[in-house]
Write a protein that holds these residues in place. Structure first.
Motif, PDB file in Angstrom:
ATOM      1  N   ASP A  85     110.998  64.809 -16.236  1.00  0.00           N
ATOM      2  CA  ASP A  85     111.449  64.708 -14.917  1.00  0.00           C
ATOM      3  C   ASP A  85     111.348  63.065 -14.960  1.00  0.00           C
ATOM      4  OD1 ASP A  85     111.563  67.260 -13.862  1.00  0.00           O
ATOM      5  OD2 ASP A  85     109.483  67.303 -13.149  1.00  0.00           O
TER       6      ASP A  85
ATOM      7  N   THR B 228     103.894  61.648 -15.843  1.00  0.00           N
ATOM      8  CA  THR B 228     104.550  62.414 -15.830  1.00  0.00           C
ATOM      9  C   THR B 228     104.471  63.205 -17.290  1.00  0.00           C
ATOM     10  OG1 THR B 228     106.053  61.737 -14.258  1.00  0.00           O
ATOM     11  CG2 THR B 228     106.938  63.836 -15.913  1.00  0.00           C
TER      12      THR B 228
ATOM     13  N   SER C  52     104.680  55.708 -13.814  1.00  0.00           N
ATOM     14  CA  SER C  52     104.918  56.931 -13.357  1.00  0.00           C
ATOM     15  C   SER C  52     105.677  57.872 -14.412  1.00  0.00           C
ATOM     16  CB  SER C  52     106.150  56.771 -12.478  1.00  0.00           C
ATOM     17  OG  SER C  52     106.565  57.836 -12.078  1.00  0.00           O
TER      18      SER C  52
ATOM     19  N   ARG D 244     101.118  65.053 -17.469  1.00  0.00           N
ATOM     20  CA  ARG D 244     100.772  66.165 -16.587  1.00  0.00           C
ATOM     21  C   ARG D 244     100.489  67.400 -17.605  1.00  0.00           C
ATOM     22  NH1 ARG D 244     102.828  70.136 -13.474  1.00  0.00           N
ATOM     23  NH2 ARG D 244     102.388  69.774 -11.315  1.00  0.00           N
TER      24      ARG D 244
ATOM     25  N   ASP E 257      94.738  70.256 -11.304  1.00  0.00           N
ATOM     26  CA  ASP E 257      96.365  70.179 -10.761  1.00  0.00           C
ATOM     27  C   ASP E 257      96.471  68.851 -10.286  1.00  0.00           C
ATOM     28  OD1 ASP E 257      98.574  70.414  -9.383  1.00  0.00           O
ATOM     29  OD2 ASP E 257      97.877  71.979  -7.971  1.00  0.00           O
ATOM     30  N   PRO E 258      97.470  68.301 -10.859  1.00  0.00           N
ATOM     31  CA  PRO E 258      97.580  66.871 -10.668  1.00  0.00           C
ATOM     32  C   PRO E 258      98.281  66.562  -9.515  1.00  0.00           C
ATOM     33  CG  PRO E 258      99.044  67.515 -12.346  1.00  0.00           C
ATOM     34  CD  PRO E 258      98.168  68.592 -12.183  1.00  0.00           C
ATOM     35  N   ASP E 259      98.755  67.474  -8.979  1.00  0.00           N
ATOM     36  CA  ASP E 259      99.531  67.319  -7.638  1.00  0.00           C
ATOM     37  C   ASP E 259      98.692  67.509  -6.437  1.00  0.00           C
ATOM     38  OD1 ASP E 259     102.071  66.901  -8.992  1.00  0.00           O
ATOM     39  OD2 ASP E 259     102.323  68.923  -9.106  1.00  0.00           O
ATOM     40  N   ALA E 260      97.408  68.090  -6.696  1.00  0.00           N
ATOM     41  CA  ALA E 260      96.232  68.419  -5.589  1.00  0.00           C
ATOM     42  C   ALA E 260      95.842  66.938  -4.991  1.00  0.00           C
ATOM     43  CB  ALA E 260      95.208  69.426  -6.133  1.00  0.00           C
ATOM     44  N   GLU E 261      95.794  67.135  -3.900  1.00  0.00           N
ATOM     45  CA  GLU E 261      95.081  65.846  -3.327  1.00  0.00           C
ATOM     46  C   GLU E 261      93.469  65.831  -3.645  1.00  0.00           C
ATOM     47  OE1 GLU E 261      95.535  64.640   0.711  1.00  0.00           O
ATOM     48  OE2 GLU E 261      97.410  65.501   0.691  1.00  0.00           O
ATOM     49  N   ASP E 262      93.074  64.421  -3.899  1.00  0.00           N
ATOM     50  CA  ASP E 262      91.769  64.345  -4.517  1.00  0.00           C
ATOM     51  C   ASP E 262      90.654  64.700  -3.045  1.00  0.00           C
ATOM     52  OD1 ASP E 262      89.287  63.598  -5.322  1.00  0.00           O
ATOM     53  OD2 ASP E 262      89.899  61.429  -5.649  1.00  0.00           O
TER      54      ASP E 262
END
Length: 87
Positions: free
Chosen positions: A14, A62, A58, A65, A74-79
């Motif tokens: 990506d 990526t 970035s 990941r 989960d790298p997409d989860a908010e801290d």
């Protein structure tokens, strides 16, 4: 960019484009794993690559990941600490 031979995983990552992948491959960053192990400064020093710090960071994140996913993160989860500050 003749002789640049980036791996399929790097080419298909990506946010990656063929030109960037070839510049990385010439600099011996041929796989996503190679990119994951790279430092931002290394990418910024690649002659002809012409990317800024934000794009370098970035791309590296990526590539990293899969490492996070292997650790169950989960790298997409908010801290959660950021959510607490927002409340």
């Amino acid at each position: 960019l003749k002789g640049a031979d980036p791996a399929d995983d790097l080419l298909g990552m990506d946010g990656m484009d063929e030109t960037t992948a070839k510049f990385l491959a010439i600099s011996n960053i041929k796989t996503m794993e190679d990119l994951a192990e790279a430092a931002t400064d290394e990418l910024l020093e690649i002659e002809g690559l012409n990317i800024d710090q934000e794009r370098a960071e970035s791309l590296i994140m990526t590539a990293r990941r899969p490492w996070f996913l292997e650790m169950g993160i989960d790298p997409d989860a908010e801290d959660e600490s950021e959510e607490a500050v927002e409340r």
